[in-house]
Design an enzyme around this catalytic site. Structure first.
Site, PDB file in Angstrom:
ATOM      1  CB  SER A 230      -0.882  -0.004   1.252  1.00  0.00           C
ATOM      2  OG  SER A 230      -1.463   1.261   1.460  1.00  0.00           O
TER       3      SER A 230
ATOM      4  CE1 TYR B 296      -6.471   4.278  -1.560  1.00  0.00           C
ATOM      5  CE2 TYR B 296      -4.865   4.087   0.197  1.00  0.00           C
ATOM      6  CZ  TYR B 296      -6.067   3.730  -0.365  1.00  0.00           C
ATOM      7  OH  TYR B 296      -6.870   2.819   0.269  1.00  0.00           O
TER       8      TYR B 296
ATOM      9  CB  THR C 205      -6.913   2.187  -4.690  1.00  0.00           C
ATOM     10  OG1 THR C 205      -6.083   1.048  -4.436  1.00  0.00           O
ATOM     11  CG2 THR C 205      -8.208   2.030  -3.905  1.00  0.00           C
TER      12      THR C 205
ATOM     13  CE  LYS D 123      -7.557  -3.348  -3.512  1.00  0.00           C
ATOM     14  NZ  LYS D 123      -8.066  -2.456  -2.493  1.00  0.00           N
TER      15      LYS D 123
ATOM     16  CG  HIS E   5     -11.265   0.022   0.073  1.00  0.00           C
ATOM     17  ND1 HIS E   5     -10.585   0.811  -0.816  1.00  0.00           N
ATOM     18  CD2 HIS E   5     -10.537   0.075   1.214  1.00  0.00           C
ATOM     19  CE1 HIS E   5      -9.497   1.309  -0.241  1.00  0.00           C
ATOM     20  NE2 HIS E   5      -9.445   0.865   0.993  1.00  0.00           N
TER      21      HIS E   5
END
Ligand SMILES: Cc1cc2nc3c(=O)[nH]c(=O)nc-3n(C[C@H](O)[C@H](O)[C@H](O)COP(=O)(O)O)c2cc1C
Length: 357
Positions: A120, A143, A169, A230, A254
């Site tokens: 992440s 992100y 994402t 995603k 999520h």
């Protein structure tokens, strides 16, 4: 749900676990309440979270007999990567909250058991440290911050660390309404330096509500990595992924943490498989807890599945050894159902193996 009943003994070592829920019980008792709610909770009244699980109940397996299943091969190929197993570790941020070794313990476990890990953006440790611990092939989840220069820096670092794929994402323009974790979010905001990728970058937020489809072409201009999107849950958006030349998608809500009243991801899978027509790989996550769940998704057209909370339960319970055992259990369950259903290779698992209730 975790087995909160005090009469159920909790395991004291990973080796005693019968299934992954044994780790959920330990983690629920071990973690402070705010962290536990952050891990386990969902948006609003948690209906999307529940839908992810209940979607599996409407699908049954049509097993075939008298097939030689003395050897089972779970390898899958995604892009030019051969994966030993279709079970992938989904991106999860701030893993130090679960165990002091956080993503490093997860990465070592993924490496020792030969699973792909997606790291992440908001990891406790930097991507460079995670890729070193994982030894190879980690995918980077992005992100994008509203500051594109910072995004460029993150992409460059991911390439330098040898990541072949960036996972964008797209289901978090804003945070979902997770009421039980509110206390923890305040803690994160006051401890931005606890995020390994941002120790030397001045960043206000990692969420960008202005993002639109043209961001994919911006990404293509700014990275050589393959681009996987995603958070897709409709055939309309799956088609837009194709039109915008994405290299792959992850069907995901999520883990039920963003919009409420979504469908379970397994209910979204058929229309997306129909839209994609085999042109790019489809991965899926949300509520995968048993080998049979994995089998059902592969049968309906997913190339791989991702798990989030299960490996976090292992991490919170026993660190690296806990994650390893969670992976071992799910892999063993997948192998067993492949033997019982008569499918020695992943490619044998087709829609013919599924009946709908
Ligand atoms: C505690 C927690 C943190 C997460 N952090 C991220 C993240 O940083 N980036 C991301 O793309 N998804 C994140 N997710 C979502 C997971 O990648 C994944 O979609 C989800 O956990 C899958 O559902 P499951 O937990 O039922 O397996 C997070 C999920 C959890 C439970």
């Amino acid at each position: 749900m975790a087995q909160q009943d005090d009469k159920i003994p909790t395991i004291t070592s990973p080796e005693y676990a019968k299934n992954i829920f044994d780790f959920e019980t330990v983690a629920s008792k071990k973690l402070a309440p705010d962290i536990w709610h952050w891990l386990s909770g969902g948006a609003d009244d948690m209906k999307t979270l529940q839908a992810n699980r209940s979607a599996f109940d409407h699908l049954q397996i049509r097993a075939r007999r008298l097939v030689n299943v003395s050897k089972i091969d779970t390898t899958v190929k995604i892009f030019d990567q051969t994966l030993a197993t279709p079970i992938v570790l989904a991106p999860v941020g701030s893993q130090k909250q679960f165990n002091i070794e956080g993503e490093l313990a997860t990465a070592r476990a993924a490496a020792s058991r030969n699973h792909l890990m997606i790291a992440s953006t908001v990891s406790s440790f930097s991507l460079a440290k995670i890729t070193t611990a994982a030894q190879k092939g980690v995918w980077f989840q992005l992100y994008p911050t509203p500051d594109r220069q910072i995004t460029r820096t993150l992409l460059q670092r991911a390439e330098d660390a040898g990541c072949p794929v960036v996972v964008l994402t797209v289901d978090a323009p804003v945070l979902g309404n997770r009421e039980k974790e509110a206390g923890f979010r305040r803690l994160l905001e006051s401890e931005k330096d606890a995020l390994g990728n941002f120790v030397d970058l001045e960043v206000q937020t990692t969420l960008d509500p202005s993002l639109e489809w043209d961001f994919i072409s911006w990404l293509k201009e700014n990275t050589k990595m393959k681009i996987v999107i995603k958070g897709i849950v409709t055939h309309e958006d799956a088609k837009l992924c194709l039109e915008n030349s994405a290299d792959g998608i992850i069907i995901s809500n999520h883990g039920g943490r963003q919009e409420e009243s979504n469908r379970g991801t397994m209910e979204c899978l058929p229309e997306i498989v129909e839209a994609i027509k085999g042109r790019i790989p489809i991965l899926i996550d949300g509520g995968f807890r048993r080998g049979t769940d994995i089998f059902k998704a592969l049968a309906l057209g997913a190339q791989a599945i991702c798990i989030g909370r299960p490996y976090l339960w292992g991490l919170a319970s026993f660190g690296q050894g806990g994650v390893e055992k969670v992976l071992d259990l799910l892999q063993a369950e997948l192998v067993r159902i492949m033997q019982l259903a008569g499918t020695p290779y992943i490619s044998n698992i087709t829609p013919d193996f599924i009946a709908r209730k």
